[in-house]
Motif scaffolding. Structure first.
Motif, mmCIF file in Angstrom:
data_model
loop_
_atom_site.group_PDB
_atom_site.id
_atom_site.type_symbol
_atom_site.label_atom_id
_atom_site.label_comp_id
_atom_site.label_asym_id
_atom_site.label_seq_id
_atom_site.Cartn_x
_atom_site.Cartn_y
_atom_site.Cartn_z
ATOM 1 N N LYS A 169 0.830 -1.213 0.000
ATOM 2 C CA LYS A 169 0.000 0.000 0.000
ATOM 3 C C LYS A 169 0.866 1.265 0.000
ATOM 4 O O LYS A 169 0.477 2.282 -0.584
ATOM 5 N N ARG A 170 2.027 1.182 0.626
ATOM 6 C CA ARG A 170 2.930 2.333 0.566
ATOM 7 C C ARG A 170 3.312 2.610 -0.891
ATOM 8 O O ARG A 170 3.313 3.752 -1.333
ATOM 9 N N MET A 171 3.594 1.546 -1.641
ATOM 10 C CA MET A 171 3.916 1.734 -3.060
ATOM 11 C C MET A 171 2.696 2.284 -3.806
ATOM 12 O O MET A 171 2.814 3.205 -4.620
ATOM 13 N N ALA A 172 1.509 1.739 -3.509
ATOM 14 C CA ALA A 172 0.294 2.182 -4.188
ATOM 15 C C ALA A 172 0.034 3.669 -3.965
ATOM 16 O O ALA A 172 -0.376 4.386 -4.885
ATOM 17 N N PHE A 173 0.294 4.126 -2.745
ATOM 18 C CA PHE A 173 -0.085 5.493 -2.397
ATOM 19 C C PHE A 173 1.051 6.506 -2.570
ATOM 20 O O PHE A 173 0.804 7.703 -2.603
ATOM 21 N N SER A 174 2.299 6.027 -2.675
ATOM 22 C CA SER A 174 3.416 6.977 -2.824
ATOM 23 C C SER A 174 4.139 6.851 -4.165
ATOM 24 O O SER A 174 4.744 7.818 -4.629
ATOM 25 N N GLU A 175 4.079 5.666 -4.797
ATOM 26 C CA GLU A 175 4.714 5.466 -6.103
ATOM 27 C C GLU A 175 3.750 4.717 -7.035
ATOM 28 O O GLU A 175 4.078 3.642 -7.546
ATOM 29 N N PRO A 176 2.545 5.268 -7.238
ATOM 30 C CA PRO A 176 1.522 4.510 -7.977
ATOM 31 C C PRO A 176 1.930 4.154 -9.403
ATOM 32 O O PRO A 176 1.540 3.105 -9.912
ATOM 33 N N ALA A 177 2.746 4.985 -10.042
ATOM 34 C CA ALA A 177 3.117 4.698 -11.436
ATOM 35 C C ALA A 177 3.880 3.379 -11.535
ATOM 36 O O ALA A 177 3.667 2.593 -12.472
ATOM 37 N N ILE A 178 4.751 3.121 -10.571
ATOM 38 C CA ILE A 178 5.519 1.866 -10.573
ATOM 39 C C ILE A 178 4.570 0.686 -10.409
ATOM 40 O O ILE A 178 4.646 -0.315 -11.139
ATOM 41 N N LEU A 179 3.645 0.810 -9.453
ATOM 42 C CA LEU A 179 2.709 -0.289 -9.208
ATOM 43 C C LEU A 179 1.809 -0.525 -10.419
ATOM 44 O O LEU A 179 1.571 -1.675 -10.811
ATOM 45 N N HIS A 180 1.319 0.540 -11.030
ATOM 46 C CA HIS A 180 0.449 0.370 -12.204
ATOM 47 C C HIS A 180 1.184 -0.343 -13.343
ATOM 48 O O HIS A 180 0.598 -1.182 -14.043
ATOM 49 N N GLU A 181 2.446 -0.031 -13.513
ATOM 50 C CA GLU A 181 3.217 -0.717 -14.565
ATOM 51 C C GLU A 181 3.307 -2.214 -14.257
ATOM 52 O O GLU A 181 3.122 -3.063 -15.141
ATOM 53 N N PHE A 182 3.566 -2.532 -13.003
ATOM 54 C CA PHE A 182 3.668 -3.937 -12.581
ATOM 55 C C PHE A 182 2.322 -4.651 -12.752
ATOM 56 O O PHE A 182 2.251 -5.763 -13.292
ATOM 57 N N LEU A 183 1.245 -4.000 -12.325
ATOM 58 C CA LEU A 183 -0.087 -4.605 -12.441
ATOM 59 C C LEU A 183 -0.460 -4.862 -13.908
ATOM 60 O O LEU A 183 -1.088 -5.874 -14.232
ATOM 61 N N GLY A 184 -0.063 -3.961 -14.796
ATOM 62 C CA GLY A 184 -0.348 -4.139 -16.223
ATOM 63 C C GLY A 184 0.367 -5.352 -16.796
ATOM 64 O O GLY A 184 -0.217 -6.142 -17.561
ATOM 65 N N ILE A 185 1.642 -5.512 -16.419
ATOM 66 C CA ILE A 185 2.411 -6.685 -16.874
ATOM 67 C C ILE A 185 1.751 -7.967 -16.360
ATOM 68 O O ILE A 185 1.584 -8.951 -17.102
ATOM 69 N N LEU A 186 1.375 -7.950 -15.089
ATOM 70 C CA LEU A 186 0.733 -9.135 -14.506
ATOM 71 C C LEU A 186 -0.600 -9.434 -15.191
ATOM 72 O O LEU A 186 -0.903 -10.590 -15.501
ATOM 73 N N ALA A 187 -1.403 -8.399 -15.453
ATOM 74 C CA ALA A 187 -2.718 -8.618 -16.073
ATOM 75 C C ALA A 187 -2.574 -9.277 -17.440
ATOM 76 O O ALA A 187 -3.284 -10.240 -17.769
ATOM 77 N N ASP A 188 -1.647 -8.791 -18.248
ATOM 78 C CA ASP A 188 -1.480 -9.360 -19.584
ATOM 79 C C ASP A 188 -0.967 -10.800 -19.506
ATOM 80 O O ASP A 188 -1.387 -11.661 -20.294
ATOM 81 N N SER A 189 -0.082 -11.071 -18.557
ATOM 82 C CA SER A 189 0.433 -12.436 -18.397
ATOM 83 C C SER A 189 -0.643 -13.378 -17.876
ATOM 84 O O SER A 189 -0.735 -14.531 -18.309
ATOM 85 N N ILE A 190 -1.464 -12.894 -16.948
ATOM 86 C CA ILE A 190 -2.535 -13.739 -16.406
ATOM 87 C C ILE A 190 -3.560 -14.045 -17.497
ATOM 88 O O ILE A 190 -4.057 -15.179 -17.592
ATOM 89 N N ALA A 191 -3.880 -13.073 -18.314
ATOM 90 C CA ALA A 191 -4.807 -13.323 -19.424
ATOM 91 C C ALA A 191 -4.260 -14.415 -20.344
ATOM 92 O O ALA A 191 -4.994 -15.326 -20.772
ATOM 93 N N THR A 192 -2.970 -14.335 -20.640
ATOM 94 C CA THR A 192 -2.315 -15.376 -21.453
ATOM 95 C C THR A 192 -2.429 -16.736 -20.763
ATOM 96 O O THR A 192 -2.702 -17.759 -21.405
ATOM 97 N N TYR A 193 -2.235 -16.730 -19.452
ATOM 98 C CA TYR A 193 -2.267 -17.972 -18.677
ATOM 99 C C TYR A 193 -3.682 -18.566 -18.635
ATOM 100 O O TYR A 193 -3.857 -19.787 -18.754
#
Length: 354
Positions: A169-193
């Motif tokens: 949550k610290r990352m979500a609330f203080s460095e959201p751009a980093i977390l959003h990039e990570f979540l996007g990579i995960l979402a595309d990989s999970i869809a593939t999976y």
């Protein structure tokens, strides 16, 4: 019922058919409450061996099917299984749970991740699902499952299970751009999976966003929901007819938002009444659940009453009976058996006046 035996009973519920009783399975139905599983675990102590070696994973997946004849047989696996294919190694330590070391904390680490290629990194998943389809035939639906982006990110960033998710949550609330990039990579990989699991034989796929219940509704709408939608949208583009289920632990405050993910079925935990969940979700969303796992420590009349109460409240269309979370390891095996027996006889039991 001629002809309908060609379609597994659980799939008939996902198609909105009116049924005399709901199909039934339970989360974590393959596992520690069963003596046959504990015996096998003694012989093969590594969880990753048990979940990634085809013969072992098939055997464990089929143990509850042989014992109880549930309407769903779920792949024995872990939500973290695809992570090494992205470049995130993990281990599962008995009694401690998953360990990711080093955890993902920097933009540099995220830039080094690569897209999931399941044929290369997860060939065993295809073999397990194909074998389960052959073994089960039309007697049950074969379910696949994946972790959702927020929950996989939570494990990767925290490095292990957490009670408060403060690092995430610290990352979500203080460095959201980093977390959003990570979540996007995960979402595309999970869809593939998910697509890979369906192509390998999964007839239904459940997505676990187990820890999204730790988010406030406004943060869920920013960090969890858009990435659930991204997974669902990509899967539905290529596999529009495969039912998708979403489960979140502690989701009573998020039910309506869960439906916005685009899944076909919302798996409801036990903190909300099933009749209330039905009202809140509306007629176009199926429901799964939602017996408190601790009900299975009660007497048989108590277990039966709770099952029948849930079935009455859910109605005769679009309901899959399940627990509101995974079965607990200390559950008496005979009570698990009684749960399945009662569910299978629910139409007769409901016909008898209370």
């Amino acid at each position: 019922m001629t002809g309908s035996t060609q379609i597994p009973y659980l799939l008939r519920a996902t198609q909105g058919e009116v049924l005399p009783r709901p199909p039934v399975w339970m989360m974590r139905q393959a596992g520690r409450y069963m003596k046959v599983y504990r015996d096998l675990r003694e012989k093969y102590p590594s969880f990753r061996d048990r979940s990634e070696k085809v013969d072992l994973a098939v055997e464990i997946s089929l143990q509850p099917f042989r014992a109880f004849q549930p309407d769903g047989v779920i792949l024995f696996s872990d939500i973290l299984t695809p992570l090494p294919g992205l470049g995130i190694p993990f281990d599962i330590v008995e009694s401690k749970g998953p360990i990711i070391d080093p955890p993902i904390r920097t933009h540099e680490q995220i830039k080094q991740l690569h897209p999931l290629e399941p044929e290369e990194s997860l060939p065993f998943v295809r073999e397990i699902l194909q074998t389960l389809r052959q073994e089960v035939g039309n007697q049950a639906a074969v379910l696949g499952f994946v972790g959702a982006p927020w929950t996989l990110a939570a494990y990767a960033i925290e490095g292990k299970s957490s009670k408060d998710y403060a690092i995430m949550k610290r990352m979500a609330f203080s460095e959201p751009a980093i977390l959003h990039e990570f979540l996007g990579i995960l979402a595309d990989s999970i869809a593939t999976y998910v697509r890979y699991q369906i192509d390998s034989g999964a007839q239904v796929v459940q997505m676990f966003d187990s820890w999204a219940g730790q988010l406030s509704p406004q943060d869920y709408e920013v960090f969890a929901l858009p990435y659930q939608q991204r997974v669902v949208r990509q899967v539905k583009e290529t596999h529009p007819d495969t039912p998708l289920i979403l489960y979140i632990n502690g989701s009573a405050g998020l039910l309506e938002r869960m439906a916005q993910s685009g899944v076909d079925i919302v798996s409801v935990d036990w903190t909300v009444d099933m009749a209330e969940a039905r009202r809140r979700l509306g007629p176009n969303v199926g429901v799964q659940g939602n017996i408190d796992p601790c009900v299975l420590f009660g007497s048989q009349p108590f277990i039966r009453d709770r099952i029948l109460d849930t079935i009455r409240k859910a109605g005769d269309r679009g309901h899959i009976l399940n627990l509101g979370h995974g079965i607990l390891a200390s559950t008496p095996e005979e009570n698990a058996a009684f749960y399945f027996e009662t569910a299978k006889q629910a139409d007769k039991l409901l016909a008898v006046p209370a």
